[in-house]
Design a protein around this motif. Structure first.
Motif, PDB file in Angstrom:
ATOM      1  N   ASN A 278       4.978  15.882  -4.461  1.00 21.77           N
ATOM      2  CA  ASN A 278       4.750  14.640  -3.726  1.00 21.77           C
ATOM      3  C   ASN A 278       5.008  13.460  -4.656  1.00 21.77           C
ATOM      4  OD1 ASN A 278       3.711  12.415  -2.295  1.00 21.77           O
ATOM      5  ND2 ASN A 278       2.249  13.710  -1.217  1.00 21.77           N
ATOM      6  N   LEU A 279       6.081  12.723  -4.374  1.00 22.02           N
ATOM      7  CA  LEU A 279       6.471  11.612  -5.245  1.00 22.02           C
ATOM      8  C   LEU A 279       5.445  10.492  -5.246  1.00 22.02           C
ATOM      9  CD1 LEU A 279      10.259  11.443  -4.257  1.00 22.02           C
ATOM     10  CD2 LEU A 279       9.294  12.345  -6.390  1.00 22.02           C
ATOM     11  N   LEU A 280       4.756  10.307  -4.133  1.00 23.82           N
ATOM     12  CA  LEU A 280       3.796   9.200  -4.034  1.00 23.82           C
ATOM     13  C   LEU A 280       2.554   9.440  -4.886  1.00 23.82           C
ATOM     14  CD1 LEU A 280       3.947   8.496  -0.186  1.00 23.82           C
ATOM     15  CD2 LEU A 280       5.227   7.367  -2.017  1.00 23.82           C
ATOM     16  N   ALA A 281       2.284  10.713  -5.201  1.00 24.41           N
ATOM     17  CA  ALA A 281       1.055  11.039  -5.922  1.00 24.41           C
ATOM     18  C   ALA A 281       1.217  11.007  -7.437  1.00 24.41           C
ATOM     19  CB  ALA A 281       0.562  12.421  -5.489  1.00 24.41           C
ATOM     20  N   ALA A 282       2.433  10.850  -7.945  1.00 23.12           N
ATOM     21  CA  ALA A 282       2.668  10.897  -9.388  1.00 23.12           C
ATOM     22  C   ALA A 282       2.081   9.673 -10.088  1.00 23.12           C
ATOM     23  CB  ALA A 282       4.171  10.983  -9.657  1.00 23.12           C
ATOM     24  N   HIS A 283       1.801   9.826 -11.391  1.00 24.69           N
ATOM     25  CA  HIS A 283       1.381   8.701 -12.244  1.00 24.69           C
ATOM     26  C   HIS A 283       0.215   7.911 -11.636  1.00 24.69           C
ATOM     27  CE1 HIS A 283       5.014   9.668 -14.420  1.00 24.69           C
ATOM     28  NE2 HIS A 283       5.764   9.365 -13.379  1.00 24.69           N
ATOM     29  N   GLN A 284      -0.846   8.639 -11.301  1.00 24.28           N
ATOM     30  CA  GLN A 284      -2.051   8.018 -10.717  1.00 24.28           C
ATOM     31  C   GLN A 284      -1.717   7.200  -9.457  1.00 24.28           C
ATOM     32  OE1 GLN A 284      -1.652   7.561 -14.393  1.00 24.28           O
ATOM     33  NE2 GLN A 284      -2.561   9.618 -14.295  1.00 24.28           N
ATOM     34  N   GLN A 285      -0.794   7.713  -8.667  1.00 24.46           N
ATOM     35  CA  GLN A 285      -0.408   7.127  -7.368  1.00 24.46           C
ATOM     36  C   GLN A 285       0.283   5.770  -7.512  1.00 24.46           C
ATOM     37  OE1 GLN A 285      -3.686   7.142  -4.580  1.00 24.46           O
ATOM     38  NE2 GLN A 285      -4.111   9.322  -4.889  1.00 24.46           N
ATOM     39  N   GLN A 286       0.850   5.496  -8.663  1.00 21.72           N
ATOM     40  CA  GLN A 286       1.575   4.235  -8.827  1.00 21.72           C
ATOM     41  C   GLN A 286       2.758   4.131  -7.859  1.00 21.72           C
ATOM     42  OE1 GLN A 286       3.785   3.347 -12.564  1.00 21.72           O
ATOM     43  NE2 GLN A 286       2.427   1.567 -12.702  1.00 21.72           N
ATOM     44  N   PRO A 287       3.563   5.208  -7.655  1.00 17.84           N
ATOM     45  CA  PRO A 287       4.648   5.114  -6.665  1.00 17.84           C
ATOM     46  C   PRO A 287       4.148   4.802  -5.263  1.00 17.84           C
ATOM     47  CG  PRO A 287       4.999   7.000  -8.104  1.00 17.84           C
ATOM     48  CD  PRO A 287       3.618   6.497  -8.387  1.00 17.84           C
ATOM     49  N   LEU A 288       2.963   5.285  -4.917  1.00 19.77           N
ATOM     50  CA  LEU A 288       2.404   4.964  -3.602  1.00 19.77           C
ATOM     51  C   LEU A 288       2.219   3.457  -3.470  1.00 19.77           C
ATOM     52  CD1 LEU A 288       0.923   5.730  -0.907  1.00 19.77           C
ATOM     53  CD2 LEU A 288      -1.185   5.739  -2.263  1.00 19.77           C
ATOM     54  N   ARG A 289       1.658   2.824  -4.485  1.00 18.99           N
ATOM     55  CA  ARG A 289       1.437   1.386  -4.417  1.00 18.99           C
ATOM     56  C   ARG A 289       2.770   0.634  -4.350  1.00 18.99           C
ATOM     57  NH1 ARG A 289      -2.155   3.028  -8.391  1.00 18.99           N
ATOM     58  NH2 ARG A 289      -0.934   2.021 -10.059  1.00 18.99           N
ATOM     59  N   HIS A 290       3.759   1.096  -5.110  1.00 15.24           N
ATOM     60  CA  HIS A 290       5.075   0.466  -5.047  1.00 15.24           C
ATOM     61  C   HIS A 290       5.676   0.597  -3.651  1.00 15.24           C
ATOM     62  CE1 HIS A 290       5.558   1.157  -9.678  1.00 15.24           C
ATOM     63  NE2 HIS A 290       4.724   0.167  -9.392  1.00 15.24           N
ATOM     64  N   ALA A 291       5.552   1.797  -3.069  1.00 16.27           N
ATOM     65  CA  ALA A 291       6.099   2.021  -1.730  1.00 16.27           C
ATOM     66  C   ALA A 291       5.413   1.128  -0.701  1.00 16.27           C
ATOM     67  CB  ALA A 291       5.943   3.498  -1.347  1.00 16.27           C
ATOM     68  N   VAL A 292       4.103   0.979  -0.819  1.00 18.56           N
ATOM     69  CA  VAL A 292       3.365   0.096   0.085  1.00 18.56           C
ATOM     70  C   VAL A 292       3.864  -1.341  -0.066  1.00 18.56           C
ATOM     71  CG1 VAL A 292       1.106  -0.964   0.488  1.00 18.56           C
ATOM     72  CG2 VAL A 292       1.298   1.519   0.254  1.00 18.56           C
ATOM     73  N   ALA A 293       4.054  -1.791  -1.306  1.00 16.26           N
ATOM     74  CA  ALA A 293       4.536  -3.153  -1.531  1.00 16.26           C
ATOM     75  C   ALA A 293       5.890  -3.375  -0.879  1.00 16.26           C
ATOM     76  CB  ALA A 293       4.621  -3.435  -3.032  1.00 16.26           C
ATOM     77  N   GLY A 294       6.779  -2.390  -0.955  1.00 19.04           N
ATOM     78  CA  GLY A 294       8.088  -2.511  -0.314  1.00 19.04           C
ATOM     79  C   GLY A 294       7.993  -2.576   1.192  1.00 19.04           C
ATOM     80  N   CYS A 295       7.134  -1.733   1.761  1.00 16.45           N
ATOM     81  CA  CYS A 295       6.937  -1.770   3.219  1.00 16.45           C
ATOM     82  C   CYS A 295       6.438  -3.135   3.672  1.00 16.45           C
ATOM     83  CB  CYS A 295       5.934  -0.698   3.630  1.00 16.45           C
ATOM     84  SG  CYS A 295       6.649   0.902   3.963  1.00 16.45           S
ATOM     85  N   LEU A 296       5.460  -3.672   2.964  1.00 18.79           N
ATOM     86  CA  LEU A 296       4.879  -4.954   3.357  1.00 18.79           C
ATOM     87  C   LEU A 296       5.867  -6.096   3.167  1.00 18.79           C
ATOM     88  CD1 LEU A 296       1.222  -4.709   1.968  1.00 18.79           C
ATOM     89  CD2 LEU A 296       2.097  -4.080   4.224  1.00 18.79           C
ATOM     90  N   ALA A 297       6.704  -6.010   2.125  1.00 18.63           N
ATOM     91  CA  ALA A 297       7.675  -7.075   1.881  1.00 18.63           C
ATOM     92  C   ALA A 297       8.706  -7.156   3.003  1.00 18.63           C
ATOM     93  CB  ALA A 297       8.377  -6.845   0.545  1.00 18.63           C
ATOM     94  N   LEU A 298       9.131  -6.006   3.534  1.00 16.00           N
ATOM     95  CA  LEU A 298      10.160  -5.993   4.578  1.00 16.00           C
ATOM     96  C   LEU A 298       9.585  -6.071   5.987  1.00 16.00           C
ATOM     97  CD1 LEU A 298      12.865  -3.441   3.372  1.00 16.00           C
ATOM     98  CD2 LEU A 298      12.723  -5.901   3.011  1.00 16.00           C
ATOM     99  N   LEU A 299       8.291  -5.790   6.135  1.00 12.98           N
ATOM    100  CA  LEU A 299       7.711  -5.719   7.479  1.00 12.98           C
ATOM    101  C   LEU A 299       7.945  -6.991   8.305  1.00 12.98           C
ATOM    102  CD1 LEU A 299       4.335  -4.128   8.434  1.00 12.98           C
ATOM    103  CD2 LEU A 299       4.927  -6.391   9.295  1.00 12.98           C
ATOM    104  N   PRO A 300       7.740  -8.198   7.761  1.00 17.47           N
ATOM    105  CA  PRO A 300       7.980  -9.394   8.588  1.00 17.47           C
ATOM    106  C   PRO A 300       9.421  -9.527   9.067  1.00 17.47           C
ATOM    107  CG  PRO A 300       6.652  -9.944   6.663  1.00 17.47           C
ATOM    108  CD  PRO A 300       7.180  -8.558   6.452  1.00 17.47           C
ATOM    109  N   HIS A 301      10.347  -8.859   8.402  1.00 14.34           N
ATOM    110  CA  HIS A 301      11.761  -8.935   8.773  1.00 14.34           C
ATOM    111  C   HIS A 301      12.173  -7.799   9.712  1.00 14.34           C
ATOM    112  CE1 HIS A 301      12.235 -11.982   5.628  1.00 14.34           C
ATOM    113  NE2 HIS A 301      11.462 -11.205   4.895  1.00 14.34           N
TER     114      HIS A 301
END
Length: 448
Positions: A278-301
């Motif tokens: 699970n890529l999102l769970a690596a490095h103390q879930q840092q990729p999960l937080r990055h993925a969330v940030a990307g989703c939120l950045a594009l969501l208004p568009h």
């Protein structure tokens, strides 16, 4: 090894043996607004298509508006001669149709995988996103959840009527979130589930929701994003048919009642590498937080995709579990992006913003582009709602503003395809303007 065409031919012949009474098969594909179009083929002609004969439909059928008409979009529709485009049969989707008066079959068709795919076909848009992720070593696992309402089959002066409860005609007497309501509507719900399962759809959980006559269906998790979206699309078709057979009308309309909760499309997505980690769970879930940030950045568009019509925007804000900002949180259903509690193996996001009548191929494609953008940009997200109840980015709350926000967004243009973004935005703009071309009774009461 069997060739692709021989496998399809075997599927058609097996279907004919198992269903000798079926004379016609509906070949269907989802257009931009999320409605099926296609052709009804004699089953013997389907064998020829499976064996390699060309299957062509008008390219511009994908561009239909919500009411089925065509809009002038660039050089399409009225300046291109309305050309045909090749489609192919989607293996494994030839199934019987049990809700029609006569025995029928149905099978999905698509332009993706042909020599000249239609760049604005929803399934092709998702296919390209998934292909790009696979090249990067990212393999999504996806599960959809769909909410819908049951109404009486007959409208009252064009307005929906509450579904007839076998024990009470009073909508206030329908127990919300009660297992009892599942029992009261068991005949139609059981038929919906069994019919979907006959279509090859893995139904897992059925829930009575808050609205009177509102239910939610959950699907199994799949490591094939295209198939997961196929399931969501096919479920809507079969559920409408089964409801009519039982004297009801099933609707995935986003906000049929102002005073009751709207219906959403919730999408669970986890990301794995080729080894199944699970890529999102690596490095103390840092990729999960990055993925969330990307989703939120594009969501208004992405709002024209998540809220694809005038009514869908009514669902946003002021009701239960419907966000008013692009926000996230752990185990928080008020968030657009929720992180359900899970072990590291099953760590995932739940994207909750899309309306139930959104196009599932495009919703999933937009979510995946957001996740991809987040992993690439590697930025931390805003505070979760668990820490700050006011956290979140504003997003457009009406269609024309949303279209403007989408059309010029460079990450979306690259991730979904610039040609698709232009066509989709113009389709939504024209659909919205066409919807406004009617003066309703309230305008006369207020302004006459």
């Amino acid at each position: 090894m069997k060739s692709h065409s021989s496998t399809l031919l075997a599927e058609v012949r097996t279907f004919r043996q198992n269903h000798p009474d079926v004379r016609y098969v509906d070949l269907i594909s989802l257009d931009i607004p999320g409605r099926f179009y296609g052709k009804r083929y004699p089953v013997e002609m389907l064998e020829k298509v499976a064996a390699g004969s060309p299957l062509k439909l008008p390219q511009n059928a994908v561009l239909l508006g919500a009411q089925g008409g065509l809009f002038k979009i660039g050089d399409y529709c009225f300046h291109d001669g309305d050309p045909d485009a090749n489609r192919r049969l989607v293996p494994g989707t030839l199934k019987p149709v049990s809700w029609e008066a006569q025995p029928l079959g149905q099978m999905l068709i698509t332009s993706d995988g042909t020599e000249a795919p239609i760049e604005f076909e929803p399934r092709e848009v998702l296919a390209k996103v998934l292909e790009r992720l696979h090249r990067k070593g990212i393999h999504p696992v996806v599960a959809f959840e769909l909410e819908f309402y049951l109404f009486d089959k007959k409208l009252n002066d064009g307005l929906p009527q509450f579904a007839r409860d076998p024990l009470s005609d009073d909508p206030d007497d329908q127990p919300t979130l009660h297992i009892e309501r599942l029992s009261r509507f068991a005949p139609v719900l059981d038929d919906m589930v069994q019919t979907a399962q006959a279509q090859g759809i893995d139904i897992t959980v059925v829930t009575a929701e808050l609205g009177p006559g509102q239910f939610e269906i959950n699907f199994g998790h799949l490591d094939d994003g295209l198939r997961a979206a196929d399931w969501a699309a096919l479920f809507c078709r079969s559920t409408r048919g089964v409801a009519l057979k039982h004297g009801y009308r099933a609707s995935f309309m986003a906000k049929p009642y102002l005073q009751h909760p709207g219906s959403g499309m919730h999408v669970h997505v986890s990301l794995y590498d080729a080894a199944g980690n699970n890529l999102l769970a690596a490095h103390q879930q840092q990729p999960l937080r990055h993925a969330v940030a990307g989703c939120l950045a594009l969501l208004p568009h992405c709002m024209p995709i998540f809220s694809p019509n005038h009514n869908a925007f009514r669902r946003l804000g002021g009701t239960v579990n419907a966000a008013t900002k692009a926000c996230w949180g752990y185990e928080d259903r008020d968030a657009c992006v929720r992180i359900p509690e899970s072990d590291p193996r099953n760590l995932r996001i739940e994207h909750r913003l899309a309306s139930a009548d959104a196009n599932p191929y495009l919703v999933l494609a937009a979510i995946l582009v957001g996740l991809e953008h987040g992993l690439d940009a590697a930025q931390e997200p805003i505070a979760p709602l668990n820490e700050d109840r006011n956290s979140g980015h504003d997003f457009p709350l009406e269609m024309l503003e949303a279209v403007r926000a989408m059309q010029q967004q460079p990450v979306l243009r690259e991730g979904l395809g610039a040609g698709f973004v232009d066509v989709y935005c113009e389709n939504k703009r024209q659909d919205h303007l066409a919807f406004q071309q009617e003066i309703n009774a309230r305008e006369y009461r207020w302004y006459l």
